[in-house]
Design an enzyme around this catalytic site. Structure first.
Site, mmCIF file in Angstrom:
data_model
loop_
_atom_site.group_PDB
_atom_site.id
_atom_site.type_symbol
_atom_site.label_atom_id
_atom_site.label_comp_id
_atom_site.label_asym_id
_atom_site.label_seq_id
_atom_site.Cartn_x
_atom_site.Cartn_y
_atom_site.Cartn_z
ATOM 1 N N ASP A 58 0.833 -1.202 0.000
ATOM 2 C CA ASP A 58 0.000 0.000 0.000
ATOM 3 C C ASP A 58 0.872 1.258 0.000
ATOM 4 O OD1 ASP A 58 -2.415 1.328 -0.035
ATOM 5 O OD2 ASP A 58 -2.915 0.930 2.058
ATOM 6 N N HIS A 59 0.236 2.416 0.184
ATOM 7 C CA HIS A 59 0.860 3.742 0.103
ATOM 8 C C HIS A 59 2.350 3.782 0.461
ATOM 9 C CE1 HIS A 59 -2.957 6.043 -0.275
ATOM 10 N NE2 HIS A 59 -3.444 4.997 0.381
ATOM 11 N N GLU A 68 -4.520 7.954 7.705
ATOM 12 C CA GLU A 68 -4.345 6.503 7.706
ATOM 13 C C GLU A 68 -2.873 6.171 7.833
ATOM 14 O OE1 GLU A 68 -6.216 2.894 5.223
ATOM 15 O OE2 GLU A 68 -4.837 4.103 4.043
ATOM 16 N N HIS A 128 -9.664 4.674 -3.183
ATOM 17 C CA HIS A 128 -9.111 4.772 -1.833
ATOM 18 C C HIS A 128 -10.119 5.472 -0.925
ATOM 19 C CE1 HIS A 128 -4.524 4.249 -2.606
ATOM 20 N NE2 HIS A 128 -5.239 3.475 -3.386
ATOM 21 N N ASN A 160 -9.730 -0.155 -1.676
ATOM 22 C CA ASN A 160 -9.043 -0.430 -0.425
ATOM 23 C C ASN A 160 -10.025 -0.548 0.728
ATOM 24 O OD1 ASN A 160 -6.787 -0.133 -2.009
ATOM 25 N ND2 ASN A 160 -5.802 1.381 -0.699
ATOM 26 N N HIS A 213 -9.816 8.936 3.885
ATOM 27 C CA HIS A 213 -9.428 7.769 4.668
ATOM 28 C C HIS A 213 -10.087 7.808 6.042
ATOM 29 C CE1 HIS A 213 -5.470 7.090 2.291
ATOM 30 N NE2 HIS A 213 -6.329 6.145 1.991
#
Length: 359
Positions: free
Chosen positions: A109-110, A182, A265, A287, A226
């Site tokens: 992820d990110h 997040e 997202h 996500n 998020h």
């Protein structure tokens, strides 16, 4: 006709099989939840959920989740713990995924600019695995350089895609900012205008990355947030994705109605109708993190509330002062309740995305 009929195998898939899966999802208008995992227990819960409803799945690990997987007792100087955790988690997921009988995309992820050493470490592991097995360890990775200037974002992604394409890895990139907070990245105070990607931005990405490979997805911002937050006057606008597709299609002068693979997202708490609308405009991955975290905790919470008087001491409960409580506080018991609760939430995400009975 399902994904297995396309020749896509069970277990972790890479390269052309990922391409086949995403194209099939685009054509059939469903998306695959990408479930953030932090332990073998959460990996198991997600895999079990997808197996039981016959669905493909994306398992992903964040930088913080990867460090947790390796152990919080390890130093993460130079991202060493995050690298070790991600690699260990990937090997574990590979080892068990095939036995669940579903195709699994293994993703990170990110990764912001400051976390690039983590990204580089995972790529080295991918290249080593490729040299031995003819495919990378992971299926895909995400670079999130959305806080950097657009030209730098695209140029860096293009440079990494050149390296990744040599071992059949897919790149996910982000343009525009996902609001909220997040995994230690706090965007709660960003200007609302930054939460909406423009069609020209999407085209710039497609134009440049396509020169290297078609193996990329775009996380375009359309008001996403998020976590569980009230986004104020920020409005989720999936219709923007349709406009992006139309703009790119016009620039390419192609017949393909949806030439871009989009990623959603900040989906936690979204209205189901908006989720379905986004999928209809080309979202093939969404996500899922905040809601599954709550579900995992809720399993323990409900277990404790139901067995509270058996969980106050090792010995002694309503059945007698000398009655042992080991069978109640055994971690295998209450952690299993967390897994079952999380599995139900993963299945809900699959249903929201139309990802049921897709094998």
């Amino acid at each position: 006709m399902g994904v297995l009929d396309l020749g896509i195998p069970t277990g972790v898939i890479t390269g052309d099989n990922v391409r086949k899966l995403f194209n099939y999802a685009l054509e059939q208008e469903f998306a695959i939840p990408a479930v953030n995992c932090t332990s073998s227990s959460t990996v198991n819960a997600a895999l079990e959920a997808a197996r039981d409803i016959k669905s493909p799945l994306i398992i992903q690990f964040s930088q913080g989740g990867s460090a947790f997987y390796a152990g919080k007792g390890l130093s993460n100087e130079g991202q060493k713990a995050s690298i070790k955790g991600a690699v260990a988690a990937a090997h574990y997921a590979r080892f068990v995924a095939k036995d669940y009988g579903i195709p699994v995309v293994l993703h990170s992820d990110h990764c912001a600019k400051k976390l690039l050493p983590w990204f580089d470490g995972m790529l080295e592991a991918d290249e080593e695995y490729f040299a031995k097995h003819g495919e990378p360890l992971f299926s895909s990775h995400m670079l999130d350089l959305s806080e950097e200037p657009k030209d730098e974002n695209i140029a860096t992604c293009k440079k990494y895609l050149e390296r990744m394409s040599k071992i059949n890895l897919l790149l996910e990139m982000e343009i525009g900012i996902t609001g909220g907070e997040e995994d230690g990245v706090d965007n709660t105070g960003v200007d609302n205008s930054a939460l909406y990607t423009q069609p020209e931005d999407v085209w710039d990405i497609v134009r440049e990355l396509s020169k290297v490979s078609d193996m990329f997805t775009i996380a375009a911002a359309f008001g996403n947030v998020h976590g569980v937050y009230k986004p104020g006057n920020v409005k989720l606008s999936p219709i923007l994705l349709k406009k992006h597709q139309e703009y790119v299609r016009k620039q390419l002068n192609c017949k393909t109605e949806k030439p871009v693979w989009f990623v959603f997202h900040g989906g936690s708490g979204s209205v189901k109708e908006e989720i379905r609308e986004a999928v209809g405009y080309g979202v093939i991955k969404m996500n899922v993190d905040t809601d599954t975290q709550w579900a995992y905790w809720e399993g323990i919470k409900n277990y404790y509330e139901g067995k509270k008087f058996y969980l106050q001491a090792q010995v002694g409960n309503p059945e007698g002062e000398d009655k042992p409580n080991k069978k109640y506080y055994d971690p295998r018991v209450f952690i299993r309740e967390s897994e079952k609760s999380m599995s139900k939430r993963v299945q809900e995400a699959c249903r929201d995305l139309g990802n049921v009975n897709r094998l």
